[in-house]
Design a protein around this motif. Structure first.
Motif, PDB file in Angstrom:
ATOM      1  N   UNK A  12      85.366  12.720  10.666  1.00 40.48           N
ATOM      2  CA  UNK A  12      86.641  12.064   9.983  1.00 40.48           C
ATOM      3  C   UNK A  12      86.482  10.357  10.365  1.00 40.48           C
ATOM      4  N   UNK A  13      86.770   9.848  12.335  1.00 36.55           N
ATOM      5  CA  UNK A  13      86.627   9.417  13.153  1.00 36.55           C
ATOM      6  C   UNK A  13      85.012   8.649  12.212  1.00 36.55           C
ATOM      7  N   UNK A  14      84.223   9.205  12.704  1.00 31.14           N
ATOM      8  CA  UNK A  14      82.710   8.637  12.722  1.00 31.14           C
ATOM      9  C   UNK A  14      82.477   8.123  11.108  1.00 31.14           C
ATOM     10  N   UNK A  15      82.953   8.111   9.781  1.00 33.45           N
ATOM     11  CA  UNK A  15      83.721   7.965   8.783  1.00 33.45           C
ATOM     12  C   UNK A  15      84.129   6.975   8.593  1.00 33.45           C
ATOM     13  N   UNK A  16      85.400   6.889   9.055  1.00 36.93           N
ATOM     14  CA  UNK A  16      86.086   5.816   9.457  1.00 36.93           C
ATOM     15  C   UNK A  16      85.633   4.372   9.719  1.00 36.93           C
ATOM     16  N   UNK A  17      84.501   4.639  11.409  1.00 32.02           N
ATOM     17  CA  UNK A  17      84.906   3.606  11.665  1.00 32.02           C
ATOM     18  C   UNK A  17      83.347   2.777  10.543  1.00 32.02           C
TER      19      UNK A  17
END
Length: 52
Positions: A12-17
């Motif tokens: 999820x954090x990778x997608x947000x970044x």
């Protein structure tokens, strides 16, 4: 269970970044195109020959 939650949050954090980077890329492209459009209507030779 804890490992799958860790992978979920990391993904999820990778997608947000990635989303933030893509948005900034297109925002920068739009401002750059505005800047180049302004330069097209104000050629460099006008700047060089203009005396204040």
């Amino acid at each position: 269970m804890a490992e799958s939650m860790t992978v979920f949050w990391l993904g999820l954090m990778v997608l947000i970044m990635a989303t933030i980077l893509i948005v900034e890329h297109y925002r920068r492209e739009r401002s750059r195109s505005r800047h180049f459009r302004w330069l097209d209507s104000h050629p460099m030779r006008d700047w060089l020959h203009h005396r204040p």
